[in-house]
Design a protein around this motif. Sequence first.
Motif, short mmCIF file in Angstrom:
data_model
loop_
_atom_site.label_atom_id
_atom_site.label_comp_id
_atom_site.label_asym_id
_atom_site.label_seq_id
_atom_site.Cartn_x
_atom_site.Cartn_y
_atom_site.Cartn_z
N LEU A 97 -4.69 4.53 2.84
CA LEU A 97 -3.66 3.80 2.10
C LEU A 97 -4.32 3.14 0.90
O LEU A 97 -5.49 2.71 0.97
CB LEU A 97 -2.98 2.75 2.99
CG LEU A 97 -2.19 3.27 4.19
CD1 LEU A 97 -1.66 2.10 5.01
CD2 LEU A 97 -1.05 4.17 3.77
N PHE B 167 5.36 5.10 8.22
CA PHE B 167 4.20 5.77 7.65
C PHE B 167 4.17 7.27 7.97
O PHE B 167 3.13 7.92 7.76
CB PHE B 167 2.90 5.13 8.16
CG PHE B 167 2.67 3.73 7.64
CD1 PHE B 167 2.14 3.54 6.38
CD2 PHE B 167 2.99 2.63 8.40
CE1 PHE B 167 1.91 2.27 5.89
CE2 PHE B 167 2.78 1.34 7.92
CZ PHE B 167 2.25 1.16 6.66
N VAL C 279 2.88 9.94 5.30
CA VAL C 279 1.49 9.90 4.85
C VAL C 279 0.66 10.87 5.67
O VAL C 279 0.80 10.95 6.90
CB VAL C 279 0.92 8.47 4.95
CG1 VAL C 279 -0.49 8.41 4.38
CG2 VAL C 279 1.83 7.49 4.23
N TYR D 27 0.84 -1.20 0.00
CA TYR D 27 0.00 0.00 0.00
C TYR D 27 0.88 1.25 0.00
O TYR D 27 2.02 1.23 0.44
CB TYR D 27 -0.91 0.01 1.23
CG TYR D 27 -1.99 -1.03 1.20
CD1 TYR D 27 -3.28 -0.72 0.78
CD2 TYR D 27 -1.74 -2.34 1.60
CE1 TYR D 27 -4.28 -1.68 0.75
CE2 TYR D 27 -2.73 -3.31 1.57
CZ TYR D 27 -4.00 -2.96 1.15
OH TYR D 27 -4.98 -3.91 1.11
N ARG D 28 0.29 2.34 -0.46
CA ARG D 28 0.96 3.63 -0.47
C ARG D 28 -0.06 4.73 -0.21
O ARG D 28 -1.26 4.54 -0.41
CB ARG D 28 1.67 3.88 -1.80
CG ARG D 28 0.73 4.08 -2.97
CD ARG D 28 1.45 4.38 -4.27
NE ARG D 28 2.12 3.21 -4.79
CZ ARG D 28 2.69 3.15 -5.99
NH1 ARG D 28 2.67 4.21 -6.77
NH2 ARG D 28 3.28 2.04 -6.40
N GLY D 29 0.44 5.88 0.23
CA GLY D 29 -0.43 7.01 0.45
C GLY D 29 -0.50 7.92 -0.77
O GLY D 29 0.45 8.00 -1.55
#
Length: 798
Positions: A782, A739, A742, A508-510
Amino acid sequence: MAGGSRAQLNKPHKTRFASKATRNVHRTSLKDKKISKPDRNVNKGARAARLQRNKMVREQKRAAVLKEKRAGSGSTSPPRVVVLFGLSASANLDSLAEDFVHLLSNGKTGTDLTVSSSEYKLRTTVLRAPHGDLLACMEMAKVADLIAFVASAHSSPEVESSSYYIDSFGAQCLSVFRALGLPSTVVLIRGLPTELKKRNELKKICASTLASEFPEDCKFYPADTKDDLHKFMWLFKEQRLSPPHWRNQRPYLMAQKVDCIATDSDAEKCTLLLTGYLRARSLSVNQLVHISGAGDYQLCKVDFLQDPCPLNLRKEADIMDSYELHSVQVISSLVPDPMKQEPLLVENLPDPLAGEQTWPTEAEMAEADKIHMERKLKKRTLPRGTSEYQAAWIIDDSDVDNSDVDNSNSDVDADDDMVLDEGNKSIHGQDMLETFDDDDNKTFVSLNDRESDQESEVDSVMMEGEMTKEQIEEEIRRIKEAHAEDEEYPDEVDTPLDVPARKRFAKYRGLKSFRTSSWDPKESLPPEYARIFTFDNFTRTQKHVLAKALEKEDGDKDECIPASSYVRLHIKEVPFSVASKLCDRSKVSPVIACGLLQHESKISVLHFSIKKHETYSAPIKAKEELIFHVGFRQFVTRPIFSSDSINSDKSKMERFLHAGRFSIASIYAPISFPPLPLVVLKGGDVAAPAVAAVGSLRSIDPDRIILKKIILTGYPQRVSKKKASVRYMFHNPEDVRWFKPVEVWTKCGHRGRIKEPVGTHGAMKCLLNGVLQQSDTVCMNLFKRTYPKWPQHWFPIH
């Protein structure tokens, strides 16, 4: 001046000081009139050309309508297919079909429902839709030229309602027919009383009650006596048929006879023989054909047969004699040209050196799992303080040497050394990434995490069809609870306690903005994308393919079978099990073969606009196995659902197909060119299939980005105006640092960022753009890209 500067000043007349020549300049002399005469002739010629062009357009339209009428009702046209469908179980279709055949055949009895009438100058095929068999009714509606809905009116209803005449199955089929596209329709009313006054009253009540369920041009006819059917047939004979547009784009054949011939080369495959009238368009012998429910195949030969049901009375006796001798007269045959025949290309053959696959293959993953399991069984003695990275550099020879040390020495050094069991360290390795981020979208049972993507043991047993009754009930209950939770708390996920969040959510990524942030469509593609096909310009390719199909209408007669011909298709390399199922199926449902356009056998990513059917109440989960009926074709698919984003190049994935709104269903399937209707069925061999959703084909685009969204939640512990200490979003400080870039937001509308971790249990300091309430919730979005599931088999009959 009395008014000063506000006084009105009128413009002086120019002719006061004008000369005589200037005053008459607007007048036209006789010489000028002669000069302007050709201009009027030019305008007159343009008007004549416009009138001539409009006349030509009218004549072309009139010729097209006349050609269509002759093709649909002439002596060379194929028999009209009339499907009798009972709106309720009380409608007696057998007696009505016998009355139709008896009327058209002038009292002659026969087992064949395709009859020709010299009185009406019409050939008709009468089919009876079996009440309760959804698949058979759908297949009949796909080939019907006229659907005659039969309503039973034995007694007048106390309350005028359409439910009196239409039962639940009739209403379900009627909605499916609307989704497929209704052809010409009529309503035949049976069971009317013989008294004229009551007969007319009951007919008016039935027509007014059912009028809202059918198109505006749908007519209502009584159909009890021979005179009633006679009046209807005379009107039906002159009626212009209006089939759905998608049906006229491809040639199709409704098989009146299905047979198979064994081949000497392969015992498991045979040659399937389909005999019937070719409809809609011309079919090339080099073209691929699709057998509804069975798949795509090539032709090995096409036989032109003598028409068994002609309208020409002079040949009727000879045809009947040949039928009595059970002989079929073959006029001519066509054989495909190996140089021109379209190849049966389904999947692309990936080049391992082309860099198409950015994920490891299944073989590489299996080999890595094997090596990992071998390492898990070993125990290694290492110095205290040795990290996992350092332990990976210690070779096995040193382990053997350490194991040979005397027991007394090992007891002495027990305080300085440690035994590293690699089986216990597996939770920190890459295998946890594969375990918790596999794209199956299953429930994480141990943590009650809806976002875990690994199949549970119950799911794997369910796929094999060996579940007990209690396991099935538990699985249904779990899916319903997940569906209700997804509607109440969409996308919210709990961070697992025993797995680091940076590994659990490694894929996952922001995103700063879902709408405007960039996402490369070619990044980290799955191995299935190396097996599919894509278009550089889909719209241009579709225009080229349709134009090429139109050229075949006037193409070479040595390779094209004209429409309305009575032919026998020899379809090669059909599995013997599939052919036997088709032979059994032809007794209750028509077997349809349609010609495929160019590229329509190749696999790609198809997107459908889909809506849950109003009669289906069970939850429909993403990547669940469904059967897609796309026009004449049927596919077994495992789709993912997403929202329809107009102002963004990305779409948000939906875990369930929610009722009351349209969604986009994306699947791996053979290419089909729109427009095409869609009917989605859900069910297996044990339960009867039910209509789950309806829709239409939207586009073909493997580059469409569908993002799965999760929301991690935390709760304020201490609040000081715009600063807050948040806990329970993460459980260790390393995850907080991972994280940290984010953005976070709150449910009350504030936004902010993570400043630093606090303590050793995952708490963190956050800075927000407003005063945070103690009862507020801090969230983090995310995203990761998702793809459809590759089905185990493509077609239902396999």
